[in-house]
Scaffold this motif. Structure first.
Motif, PDB file in Angstrom:
ATOM      1  N   CYS A   2       0.859  -1.180   0.000  1.00 25.10           N
ATOM      2  CA  CYS A   2       0.000   0.000   0.000  1.00 25.10           C
ATOM      3  C   CYS A   2       0.893   1.227   0.000  1.00 25.10           C
ATOM      4  CB  CYS A   2      -0.912   0.017   1.230  1.00 25.10           C
ATOM      5  SG  CYS A   2      -2.073  -1.363   1.336  1.00 25.10           S
ATOM      6  N   GLY A   3       0.307   2.379  -0.216  1.00 20.63           N
ATOM      7  CA  GLY A   3       1.062   3.621  -0.205  1.00 20.63           C
ATOM      8  C   GLY A   3       0.576   4.554   0.873  1.00 20.63           C
ATOM      9  N   ILE A   4       1.502   5.116   1.642  1.00 23.07           N
ATOM     10  CA  ILE A   4       1.194   6.069   2.707  1.00 23.07           C
ATOM     11  C   ILE A   4       1.821   7.414   2.356  1.00 23.07           C
ATOM     12  CG2 ILE A   4       1.603   6.688   5.121  1.00 23.07           C
ATOM     13  CD1 ILE A   4       1.690   3.748   5.779  1.00 23.07           C
ATOM     14  N   VAL A   5       1.098   8.493   2.607  1.00 20.95           N
ATOM     15  CA  VAL A   5       1.677   9.836   2.513  1.00 20.95           C
ATOM     16  C   VAL A   5       1.149  10.671   3.665  1.00 20.95           C
ATOM     17  CG1 VAL A   5       1.935   9.754   0.006  1.00 20.95           C
ATOM     18  CG2 VAL A   5      -0.143  10.719   0.974  1.00 20.95           C
ATOM     19  N   LEU A  26      -0.321  11.804  -3.025  1.00 20.74           N
ATOM     20  CA  LEU A  26      -1.199  10.643  -3.084  1.00 20.74           C
ATOM     21  C   LEU A  26      -1.150   9.987  -4.455  1.00 20.74           C
ATOM     22  CD1 LEU A  26      -3.504   9.143  -1.408  1.00 20.74           C
ATOM     23  CD2 LEU A  26      -5.087  10.501  -2.778  1.00 20.74           C
ATOM     24  N   CYS A  27      -1.225  10.783  -5.501  1.00 23.33           N
ATOM     25  CA  CYS A  27      -1.265  10.220  -6.852  1.00 23.33           C
ATOM     26  C   CYS A  27       0.052   9.557  -7.238  1.00 23.33           C
ATOM     27  CB  CYS A  27      -1.645  11.296  -7.860  1.00 23.33           C
ATOM     28  SG  CYS A  27      -3.370  11.853  -7.683  1.00 23.33           S
ATOM     29  N   GLU A  28       1.162  10.004  -6.671  1.00 18.68           N
ATOM     30  CA  GLU A  28       2.433   9.333  -6.916  1.00 18.68           C
ATOM     31  C   GLU A  28       2.442   7.919  -6.335  1.00 18.68           C
ATOM     32  OE1 GLU A  28       5.240   9.643  -8.499  1.00 18.68           O
ATOM     33  OE2 GLU A  28       4.739  11.546  -9.446  1.00 18.68           O
ATOM     34  N   MET A  29       1.613   7.657  -5.342  1.00 21.77           N
ATOM     35  CA  MET A  29       1.557   6.339  -4.717  1.00 21.77           C
ATOM     36  C   MET A  29       0.437   5.466  -5.283  1.00 21.77           C
ATOM     37  SD  MET A  29       4.035   6.027  -2.458  1.00 21.77           S
ATOM     38  CE  MET A  29       4.929   6.642  -3.905  1.00 21.77           C
ATOM     39  N   THR A 139      -8.076  21.548  -4.018  1.00 20.25           N
ATOM     40  CA  THR A 139      -8.503  22.863  -3.532  1.00 20.25           C
ATOM     41  C   THR A 139      -8.508  22.968  -2.010  1.00 20.25           C
ATOM     42  OG1 THR A 139     -10.868  22.272  -3.449  1.00 20.25           O
ATOM     43  CG2 THR A 139      -9.993  23.071  -5.558  1.00 20.25           C
ATOM     44  N   ALA A 140      -8.257  21.860  -1.316  1.00 18.79           N
ATOM     45  CA  ALA A 140      -8.340  21.859   0.143  1.00 18.79           C
ATOM     46  C   ALA A 140      -7.236  22.705   0.762  1.00 18.79           C
ATOM     47  CB  ALA A 140      -8.266  20.434   0.681  1.00 18.79           C
ATOM     48  N   GLN A 141      -7.543  23.266   1.917  1.00 16.03           N
ATOM     49  CA  GLN A 141      -6.582  24.039   2.692  1.00 16.03           C
ATOM     50  C   GLN A 141      -6.422  23.392   4.060  1.00 16.03           C
ATOM     51  OE1 GLN A 141      -7.187  28.373   2.575  1.00 16.03           O
ATOM     52  NE2 GLN A 141      -8.853  28.018   1.108  1.00 16.03           N
ATOM     53  N   GLY A 142      -5.435  23.843   4.820  1.00 16.42           N
ATOM     54  CA  GLY A 142      -5.254  23.329   6.170  1.00 16.42           C
ATOM     55  C   GLY A 142      -3.801  23.202   6.533  1.00 16.42           C
ATOM     56  N   TRP A 143      -3.557  22.622   7.715  1.00 19.33           N
ATOM     57  CA  TRP A 143      -2.188  22.518   8.208  1.00 19.33           C
ATOM     58  C   TRP A 143      -1.654  21.093   8.175  1.00 19.33           C
ATOM     59  CZ3 TRP A 143      -6.211  23.927  11.585  1.00 19.33           C
ATOM     60  CH2 TRP A 143      -6.586  22.957  12.530  1.00 19.33           C
ATOM     61  N   GLN A 144      -2.515  20.104   7.893  1.00 23.12           N
ATOM     62  CA  GLN A 144      -2.020  18.730   7.932  1.00 23.12           C
ATOM     63  C   GLN A 144      -2.904  17.837   7.084  1.00 23.12           C
ATOM     64  OE1 GLN A 144      -0.043  17.104  11.594  1.00 23.12           O
ATOM     65  NE2 GLN A 144      -1.974  16.015  11.770  1.00 23.12           N
ATOM     66  N   GLY A 145      -2.272  16.886   6.395  1.00 23.07           N
ATOM     67  CA  GLY A 145      -3.026  15.927   5.602  1.00 23.07           C
ATOM     68  C   GLY A 145      -2.353  14.574   5.607  1.00 23.07           C
ATOM     69  N   VAL A 146      -3.171  13.539   5.554  1.00 28.43           N
ATOM     70  CA  VAL A 146      -2.712  12.147   5.533  1.00 28.43           C
ATOM     71  C   VAL A 146      -3.438  11.440   4.404  1.00 28.43           C
ATOM     72  CG1 VAL A 146      -2.670   9.970   6.818  1.00 28.43           C
ATOM     73  CG2 VAL A 146      -2.241  12.119   8.016  1.00 28.43           C
ATOM     74  N   GLY A 147      -2.738  10.577   3.678  1.00 26.78           N
ATOM     75  CA  GLY A 147      -3.374   9.848   2.590  1.00 26.78           C
ATOM     76  C   GLY A 147      -2.919   8.413   2.518  1.00 26.78           C
ATOM     77  N   HIS A 148      -3.721   7.591   1.825  1.00 24.48           N
ATOM     78  CA  HIS A 148      -3.432   6.158   1.722  1.00 24.48           C
ATOM     79  C   HIS A 148      -3.988   5.620   0.422  1.00 24.48           C
ATOM     80  CE1 HIS A 148      -3.859   1.792   2.598  1.00 24.48           C
ATOM     81  NE2 HIS A 148      -2.823   1.990   3.386  1.00 24.48           N
ATOM     82  N   THR A 149      -3.195   4.824  -0.277  1.00 22.24           N
ATOM     83  CA  THR A 149      -3.677   4.047  -1.418  1.00 22.24           C
ATOM     84  C   THR A 149      -3.574   2.579  -1.044  1.00 22.24           C
ATOM     85  OG1 THR A 149      -1.492   3.942  -2.472  1.00 22.24           O
ATOM     86  CG2 THR A 149      -2.906   5.815  -3.025  1.00 22.24           C
ATOM     87  N   ARG A 150      -4.640   1.830  -1.307  1.00 24.29           N
ATOM     88  CA  ARG A 150      -4.732   0.477  -0.757  1.00 24.29           C
ATOM     89  C   ARG A 150      -4.648  -0.609  -1.823  1.00 24.29           C
ATOM     90  NH1 ARG A 150      -9.644  -2.930   1.681  1.00 24.29           N
ATOM     91  NH2 ARG A 150      -8.429  -4.420   2.882  1.00 24.29           N
ATOM     92  N   MET A 151      -3.859  -1.628  -1.519  1.00 28.16           N
ATOM     93  CA  MET A 151      -3.916  -2.902  -2.216  1.00 28.16           C
ATOM     94  C   MET A 151      -4.429  -3.907  -1.197  1.00 28.16           C
ATOM     95  SD  MET A 151      -0.958  -5.149  -4.131  1.00 28.16           S
ATOM     96  CE  MET A 151      -0.797  -3.961  -5.460  1.00 28.16           C
TER      97      MET A 151
END
Length: 298
Positions: A2-5, A26-29, A139-151
Motif C-alpha cells: 500500500c502507499g502512505i503519505v 497521493l497520486c504518486e503512490m 482545492t483543500a486548505q489546512g495545516w495537515q493531511g494524511v493519505g493512503h492508497t490500498r492494495m
C-alpha cells in the motif's frame, strides 16, 4: 503493498496549498494500491468550518438537505451537510461526540469515517487519481493531511476497508503491511466493549491506539505499546489535530522515508511522493529506524 503519505505544514503560508501538495503525493503512490484510497484533512475552513464539529459519513443515499434536517432534529440544533463524491460531511455547532451520537442514532447503518473539530475524512473505492479529482482534493486548505492508497490483502474492497481509520476525535491512522495477531487483539478489544466497523487488521491498530490515547497516554507512548503488543510487518502514520507520528516494526521491511524542513515535515512510502514538495532539495531526509517513534507537535 500500500502507499502512505503525510504532510504537516509548519509555515502558515503553505496552508492554502495543502490539498494541492497532498494530491500530488497521493497520486504518486497510486501504483502501490489502486483498489481504494482515502485522505484525512485537518483545518479546511470550508469542509470543517472553525467553531463547528464535523462527522464524515459514508454509505448514505438521502439528499443532503434530508440528512441535515434529520440529524439536526436528533441533535436539537441545525446541522449542515456537504457531499464530496460518496462522503457526507455533517457539521454543527456542538461537540464532535454529540454530533457523532446524533448521526449514529439517525442513520445506524451508515459508516462514520471520522469525527472532530478540524478533521474531514474522505474514503472511496477506485483509482486514487479518480477519487482525488472527485473530492476536489487539490482545492483543500489546512495545516495537515494524511493519505493512503490500498492494495487489499486483509479484508474486502469496500469503503469500510479503506484507510484512513479515524476512530477517535480528530485522530487518524494509516498502515502499510499486516498485523499477524490482529484477530486475538480484536477479540480482547471487543471484550472490553470496543465496536468495530470492519474486519480490516488496520482498524484493530487504530482502535488500540485510540484506546491508549483516551486513557491519557501521549502518541509516543501509545505507539511504543503498539510495537510491544502487535506482531507483523508495518509502517504506521498516526495523527491528530496537533501531532504527526511515524513508526515501523522491528524488522522495518516496509518502506518509509521522512523529509523535514523549517516549513514542513512529510513522510511517504517512497521518496518520489516527496520530490514535488517546495524546498525538498534542502530537506533533511532519512529512513525511520525500526521501532523508533518519530513525532512532531503543532
Amino acid at each position: 503493498m500500500c502507499g502512505i503519505v503525510g504532510l504537516h505544514l509548519r509555515n502558515p503560508d503553505f496552508h492554502p496549498r495543502l490539498g494541492e501538495l497532498l494530491t500530488g503525493m497521493l497520486c504518486e503512490m497510486a501504483d502501490r494500491g489502486s483498489d481504494s484510497a482515502g485522505v484525512a484533512v485537518y483545518g479546511d475552513p470550508t469542509w470543517t468550518p472553525p467553531g463547528t464539529a464535523c462527522v464524515s459519513v459514508l454509505e448514505l443515499t438521502d439528499a443532503p438537505e434530508t440528512v441535515g434536517t434529520a440529524v439536526g432534529g436528533a441533535l436539537g440544533t441545525p446541522a449542515m451537510v456537504s457531499v464530496l463524491d460518496a462522503t457526507y460531511l455533517v457539521t454543527a455547532d456542538t461537540t464532535p461526540q454529540a454530533l457523532q451520537t446524533a448521526v449514529a442514532a439517525t442513520y445506524p447503518e451508515a459508516l462514520i469515517a471520522g469525527f472532530g473539530n478540524d478533521l474531514a475524512v474522505l474514503k472511496g473505492v477506485g483509482d486514487p487519481r479518480t477519487l482525488a479529482n472527485a473530492w476536489g482534493l487539490a482545492t483543500a486548505q489546512g495545516w495537515q493531511g494524511v493519505g493512503h492508497t490500498r492494495m487489499a490483502t486483509e479484508s474486502a474492497v469496500t469503503p469500510s476497508g479503506a484507510h484512513p481509520y479515524a476512530v477517535g476525535p480528530d485522530q487518524c491512522l494509516v498502515h502499510n503491511g499486516s498485523f499477524a495477531n490482529h484477530a486475538t487483539i480484536r477479540r480482547e478489544l471487543r471484550a472490553a466493549g470496543v465496536h468495530f466497523d470492519s474486519e480490516n487488521d488496520t482498524e484493530v491498530g487504530a482502535r488500540f491506539v485510540a484506546q491508549q490515547l483516551a486513557a491519557g497516554r501521549d502518541v509516543q507512548t501509545a505507539l511504543k505499546e503498539l510495537c510491544a503488543t502487535f506482531d507483523g510487518f508495518y509502517t504506521l502514520l498516526v495523527s491528530n489535530r496537533d501531532s504527526f507520528a511515524v513508526v515501523r516494526d522491528a524488522i522495518a521491511c516496509k518502506p518509509a522515508v521522512i523529509a523535514e524542513t523549517d516549513d514542513w515535515v512529510a513522510m511517504a512510502s517512497e521518496y518520489r511522493a516527496l520530490s514535488g514538495l517546495p524546498g525538498v532539495q534542502r530537506a533533511k531526509i532519512w529512513e525511520p529506524e525500526p521501532e523508533v517513534v518519530y513525532a512532531w507537535t503543532r
